[in-house]
Motif scaffolding. Structure first.
Motif, PDB file in Angstrom:
ATOM      1  N   ASP A  29      -7.250  69.777 -33.295  1.00 22.04           N
ATOM      2  CA  ASP A  29      -8.091  70.429 -34.298  1.00 22.04           C
ATOM      3  C   ASP A  29      -7.310  70.592 -35.600  1.00 22.04           C
ATOM      4  O   ASP A  29      -6.150  71.031 -35.582  1.00 22.04           O
ATOM      5  CB  ASP A  29      -8.528  71.803 -33.782  1.00 22.04           C
ATOM      6  CG  ASP A  29      -9.288  72.584 -34.833  1.00 22.04           C
ATOM      7  OD1 ASP A  29     -10.348  72.104 -35.257  1.00 22.04           O
ATOM      8  OD2 ASP A  29      -8.795  73.664 -35.238  1.00 22.04           O
ATOM      9  N   PRO A  30      -7.889  70.200 -36.752  1.00 22.14           N
ATOM     10  CA  PRO A  30      -7.160  70.276 -38.029  1.00 22.14           C
ATOM     11  C   PRO A  30      -6.634  71.671 -38.342  1.00 22.14           C
ATOM     12  O   PRO A  30      -5.603  71.821 -39.005  1.00 22.14           O
ATOM     13  CB  PRO A  30      -8.207  69.830 -39.062  1.00 22.14           C
ATOM     14  CG  PRO A  30      -9.158  68.966 -38.286  1.00 22.14           C
ATOM     15  CD  PRO A  30      -9.225  69.580 -36.919  1.00 22.14           C
ATOM     16  N   GLY A  31      -7.318  72.699 -37.863  1.00 24.77           N
ATOM     17  CA  GLY A  31      -6.862  74.066 -38.134  1.00 24.77           C
ATOM     18  C   GLY A  31      -5.705  74.511 -37.260  1.00 24.77           C
ATOM     19  O   GLY A  31      -5.136  75.586 -37.481  1.00 24.77           O
ATOM     20  N   GLN A  32      -5.361  73.683 -36.251  1.00 25.15           N
ATOM     21  CA  GLN A  32      -4.254  73.957 -35.338  1.00 25.15           C
ATOM     22  C   GLN A  32      -4.375  75.340 -34.670  1.00 25.15           C
ATOM     23  O   GLN A  32      -3.384  76.027 -34.402  1.00 25.15           O
ATOM     24  CB  GLN A  32      -2.912  73.860 -36.060  1.00 25.15           C
ATOM     25  CG  GLN A  32      -2.617  72.456 -36.579  1.00 25.15           C
ATOM     26  CD  GLN A  32      -1.199  72.299 -37.078  1.00 25.15           C
ATOM     27  OE1 GLN A  32      -0.628  73.210 -37.660  1.00 25.15           O
ATOM     28  NE2 GLN A  32      -0.616  71.137 -36.847  1.00 25.15           N
ATOM     29  N   THR A  33      -5.622  75.727 -34.375  1.00 26.55           N
ATOM     30  CA  THR A  33      -5.861  77.054 -33.804  1.00 26.55           C
ATOM     31  C   THR A  33      -5.154  77.238 -32.469  1.00 26.55           C
ATOM     32  O   THR A  33      -4.484  78.257 -32.242  1.00 26.55           O
ATOM     33  CB  THR A  33      -7.380  77.269 -33.620  1.00 26.55           C
ATOM     34  OG1 THR A  33      -8.026  77.129 -34.895  1.00 26.55           O
ATOM     35  CG2 THR A  33      -7.658  78.643 -33.057  1.00 26.55           C
ATOM     36  N   MET A  34      -5.276  76.242 -31.581  1.00 24.10           N
ATOM     37  CA  MET A  34      -4.664  76.375 -30.263  1.00 24.10           C
ATOM     38  C   MET A  34      -3.139  76.386 -30.353  1.00 24.10           C
ATOM     39  O   MET A  34      -2.459  77.177 -29.683  1.00 24.10           O
ATOM     40  CB  MET A  34      -5.127  75.253 -29.342  1.00 24.10           C
ATOM     41  CG  MET A  34      -4.553  75.318 -27.933  1.00 24.10           C
ATOM     42  SD  MET A  34      -5.214  74.045 -26.820  1.00 24.10           S
ATOM     43  CE  MET A  34      -6.852  74.701 -26.490  1.00 24.10           C
ATOM     44  N   LYS A  35      -2.567  75.525 -31.206  1.00 22.39           N
ATOM     45  CA  LYS A  35      -1.118  75.462 -31.347  1.00 22.39           C
ATOM     46  C   LYS A  35      -0.571  76.787 -31.898  1.00 22.39           C
ATOM     47  O   LYS A  35       0.438  77.304 -31.414  1.00 22.39           O
ATOM     48  CB  LYS A  35      -0.735  74.305 -32.262  1.00 22.39           C
ATOM     49  CG  LYS A  35      -1.079  72.927 -31.695  1.00 22.39           C
ATOM     50  CD  LYS A  35      -0.750  71.825 -32.679  1.00 22.39           C
ATOM     51  CE  LYS A  35      -1.157  70.454 -32.127  1.00 22.39           C
ATOM     52  NZ  LYS A  35      -0.901  69.359 -33.089  1.00 22.39           N
ATOM     53  N   ASN A  36      -1.251  77.326 -32.908  1.00 19.96           N
ATOM     54  CA  ASN A  36      -0.796  78.593 -33.487  1.00 19.96           C
ATOM     55  C   ASN A  36      -0.923  79.730 -32.474  1.00 19.96           C
ATOM     56  O   ASN A  36      -0.077  80.636 -32.432  1.00 19.96           O
ATOM     57  CB  ASN A  36      -1.604  78.918 -34.742  1.00 19.96           C
ATOM     58  CG  ASN A  36      -1.270  77.991 -35.895  1.00 19.96           C
ATOM     59  OD1 ASN A  36      -0.167  77.454 -35.967  1.00 19.96           O
ATOM     60  ND2 ASN A  36      -2.221  77.779 -36.787  1.00 19.96           N
TER      61      ASN A  36
END
Length: 215
Positions: free
Chosen positions: A186-193
C-alpha cells in the motif's frame, strides 16, 4: 499442610530448612503457568473472608468443587490463602482470610476493599460468578480488546524481530497471508508503519512499561 481436596493443585508457603517458596513451572508457557500476584502490588485481585458454613456472616455458602475451572491453592507462611481459578479464557485470583477454603462447603464473604474505585472489582466478581455458573462471567463474548491486541502485537513483534525475522515475516505471523498480500505494498505504508510502532511499543514494555498494566 493437609492434603488438598480433589481437583486442586496446591502450593505450600510453609518452608523446610533450605527450601524455597516454589516458583511457576519454567516449562509451562504463559497461558499455562500458575502465577500468583502480591496483593499490595497488583490491583486485580479479589479479597474475601472465608467463614464457617454455620456462621456465614454476610457471606454465601459455596463449595469450590462447584466452580467449573482449574483451581490452584497457595497458602503463605502467615496463613493467608490465595486461590487461582482459571478457565480457557478467564483468570481470577482470590485472596481469602479466615477459615481453610479447602473445607467444603464454606461461606465466602467478598470484600470491596477498593471503594470507591469499584469498576475493576465488579468485573472480577462477574467473572468469578460465571465460573460457578459454568459460563462467561458477564454473559458477553470475551474477544480481544483493541488495547489487548496492541499489547499482544507489540510483544510478538518484539520477540520475532529479536529472532531475526523481517518486518514482512512478522506481518505474516500477526495478520495472515491474505492481509499481507492485500496491504503490504500500500502506498501509504500503513501496515509497515504499524509494525514499526509495534516493535517500539514492545521495547518500551520490556524496558519497564509493563508496570503500567499492573495498576
Amino acid at each position: 499442610m493437609a492434603q488438598p481436596c480433589s481437583g486442586f493443585a496446591a502450593i505450600s508457603g510453609a518452608r523446610k530448612a533450605g527450601a524455597f517458596v516454589p516458583f511457576a513451572d519454567p516449562a509451562a508457557n504463559a497461558l499455562e503457568a500458575d502465577v500468583f500476584w502480591r496483593a499490595d502490588t497488583y490491583a486485580r485481585i479479589l479479597s474475601a473472608y472465608a467463614r464457617d458454613r454455620d456462621s456465614p456472616g454476610l457471606g454465601a455458602v459455596i463449595s469450590l468443587a462447584g466452580a467449573s475451572c482449574r483451581k490452584t491453592l497457595l497458602k503463605t507462611v502467615d496463613g493467608e490463602q490465595h486461590i487461582l481459578l482459571k478457565t480457557d479464557r478467564d483468570v481470577v485470583q482470590l485472596r481469602c482470610l479466615g477459615e481453610d477454603i479447602r473445607a467444603a462447603p464454606f461461606a465466602l464473604e467478598l470484600i470491596m476493599d477498593c471503594f470507591p474505585e469499584t469498576e475493576g472489582a465488579h468485573r472480577l466478581m462477574r467473572r468469578l460468578a460465571g465460573m460457578f455458573r459454568g459460563g462467561a462471567g458477564d454473559g458477553k463474548e470475551t474477544g480481544w480488546s483493541v488495547e489487548a491486541m496492541r499489547h499482544r502485537d507489540a510483544l510478538a513483534a518484539l520477540d520475532l524481530r529479536a529472532d531475526g525475522k523481517s518486518y514482512r515475516e512478522i506481518a505474516l505471523f500477526l495478520y495472515g497471508e491474505d492481509a499481507v498480500a492485500r496491504d503490504w505494498n500500500d502506498p501509504g505504508q500503513t501496515m509497515k508503519n504499524r509494525l514499526i510502532r509495534s516493535v517500539k511499543r514492545g521495547a518500551r514494555m520490556r524496558g519497564g512499561g509493563y508496570r503500567a498494566l499492573l495498576s
